[in-house]
Design a protein around this motif. Structure first.
Motif, PDB file in Angstrom:
ATOM      1  N   PRO A  71       0.421  -1.302   0.092  1.00 43.51           N
ATOM      2  CA  PRO A  71       0.015  -0.387   0.052  1.00 43.51           C
ATOM      3  C   PRO A  71       1.023   1.660  -0.107  1.00 43.51           C
ATOM      4  O   PRO A  71       2.176   1.106   0.819  1.00 43.51           O
ATOM      5  N   GLN A  75      -2.010   5.849   2.866  1.00 45.20           N
ATOM      6  CA  GLN A  75      -3.134   5.007   2.662  1.00 45.20           C
ATOM      7  C   GLN A  75      -2.348   3.296   3.069  1.00 45.20           C
ATOM      8  O   GLN A  75      -2.782   2.468   2.675  1.00 45.20           O
ATOM      9  N   ALA A  76      -2.294   2.950   4.735  1.00 42.31           N
ATOM     10  CA  ALA A  76      -1.647   1.314   4.870  1.00 42.31           C
ATOM     11  C   ALA A  76      -2.744   0.611   4.585  1.00 42.31           C
ATOM     12  O   ALA A  76      -1.982  -0.549   4.971  1.00 42.31           O
ATOM     13  N   ASN A  77      -4.096   0.946   5.002  1.00 42.84           N
ATOM     14  CA  ASN A  77      -4.864   0.160   5.033  1.00 42.84           C
ATOM     15  C   ASN A  77      -6.225  -0.064   3.588  1.00 42.84           C
ATOM     16  O   ASN A  77      -7.115  -0.197   4.441  1.00 42.84           O
ATOM     17  N   GLU A  78      -5.787   0.698   3.283  1.00 46.47           N
ATOM     18  CA  GLU A  78      -6.275   0.620   1.766  1.00 46.47           C
ATOM     19  C   GLU A  78      -5.803   0.544   0.918  1.00 46.47           C
ATOM     20  O   GLU A  78      -4.612   1.019   0.371  1.00 46.47           O
ATOM     21  N   GLU A 124     -11.211   0.043   1.685  1.00 48.74           N
ATOM     22  CA  GLU A 124     -10.726  -0.646   2.772  1.00 48.74           C
ATOM     23  C   GLU A 124     -10.335  -1.843   2.763  1.00 48.74           C
ATOM     24  O   GLU A 124     -10.539  -2.492   3.464  1.00 48.74           O
ATOM     25  N   CYS A 127      -7.598  -3.950   1.539  1.00 53.71           N
ATOM     26  CA  CYS A 127      -6.828  -4.431   2.493  1.00 53.71           C
ATOM     27  C   CYS A 127      -6.205  -6.204   3.295  1.00 53.71           C
ATOM     28  O   CYS A 127      -7.267  -6.400   3.624  1.00 53.71           O
ATOM     29  N   LEU A 129      -3.294  -7.286   4.416  1.00 55.40           N
ATOM     30  CA  LEU A 129      -2.610  -6.730   6.605  1.00 55.40           C
ATOM     31  C   LEU A 129      -2.422  -5.303   6.339  1.00 55.40           C
ATOM     32  O   LEU A 129      -0.871  -4.983   4.778  1.00 55.40           O
ATOM     33  N   ALA A 130      -2.523  -4.386   6.993  1.00 55.07           N
ATOM     34  CA  ALA A 130      -2.389  -3.051   7.596  1.00 55.07           C
ATOM     35  C   ALA A 130      -0.673  -2.754   6.879  1.00 55.07           C
ATOM     36  O   ALA A 130       0.413  -3.922   7.426  1.00 55.07           O
ATOM     37  N   GLY A 131      -1.003  -2.052   5.930  1.00 49.76           N
ATOM     38  CA  GLY A 131       0.907  -1.625   5.784  1.00 49.76           C
ATOM     39  C   GLY A 131       2.020  -2.865   4.916  1.00 49.76           C
ATOM     40  O   GLY A 131       2.844  -2.567   4.840  1.00 49.76           O
ATOM     41  N   VAL A 134      -2.271  -5.004   0.195  1.00 49.91           N
ATOM     42  CA  VAL A 134      -3.680  -4.429  -0.775  1.00 49.91           C
ATOM     43  C   VAL A 134      -3.400  -5.070  -1.858  1.00 49.91           C
ATOM     44  O   VAL A 134      -3.078  -5.173  -2.626  1.00 49.91           O
TER      45      VAL A 134
END
Length: 180
Positions: A71, A75-78, A124, A127, A129-131, A134
């Motif tokens: 990502p 926008q680490a979780n998108e 969102e 996502c 795995l956040a960061g 995505v």
């Protein structure tokens, strides 16, 4: 703006007079009444994420693909959504092969803005795995024939292709639970 596109919008006095007369008479060049819609046809492809839309004489094909990517930092979780438009040589006389024209870029921006502002795609939910991972969704729009109302036809083709797209199943596992 491309000089050829700018010159297309300059109307002669005769053209202006013809348009004014046609509007007051309630006629259109294609024979429709003033309040009559173009005929809409939507075909869903055999494979996931494809559609074919015909709106009057305008013909657009849409294809959706997805891949796992890192990502953006802000926008680490998108996930991401990208639109790519391509005109066939027969769709627009100003199209140059191998070069994305200004009209194709602007059409892609309009479709992109419409999908984002309507929240047709929940970024969102893309996502994994956040960061770390995505889904990046890419919508390819192929303009086969431009017979008017191209923005609506392209939007419909993008939405129809999105409706049939199913991203591949993925899950997290491994010892630390962070392997895809």
């Amino acid at each position: 703006m491309d000089l050829r596109l700018a010159n297309m919008w300059r109307l002669t006095m005769n053209e202006k007079k013809f348009i004014k007369t046609a509007l007051t008479s309630g006629i259109r060049i294609d024979g429709r009444n003033p309040y009559e819609y173009r005929k809409l046809s939507i075909k869903f492809g055999r494979e996931d994420g494809s559609s074919e839309v015909q709106l009057g004489q305008t013909h657009v094909m849409g294809f959706v693909t997805g891949q796992l990517v890192q990502p953006y930092r802000d926008q680490a979780n998108e996930g991401t959504l990208s639109i790519y438009t391509e005109f066939s040589l027969m769709a627009n006389p100003s199209f140059e092969p191998g070069r994305l024209g200004e009209f194709a870029v602007e059409l892609g921006r309009i479709v992109d803005r419409g999908l984002r502002e309507s929240r047709a795609v929940d970024t969102e939910s893309l996502c994994v795995l956040a960061g770390k991972l995505v889904w990046a969704i890419l919508i390819d729009l192929h303009i086969l024939d431009n017979g008017g109302n191209l923005v609506d036809a392209a939007n419909i083709a993008a939405l129809a292709a999105l409706l049939t797209y199913r991203r591949p199943e993925c899950s997290l596992g491994g010892e630390d639970g962070l392997e895809v």
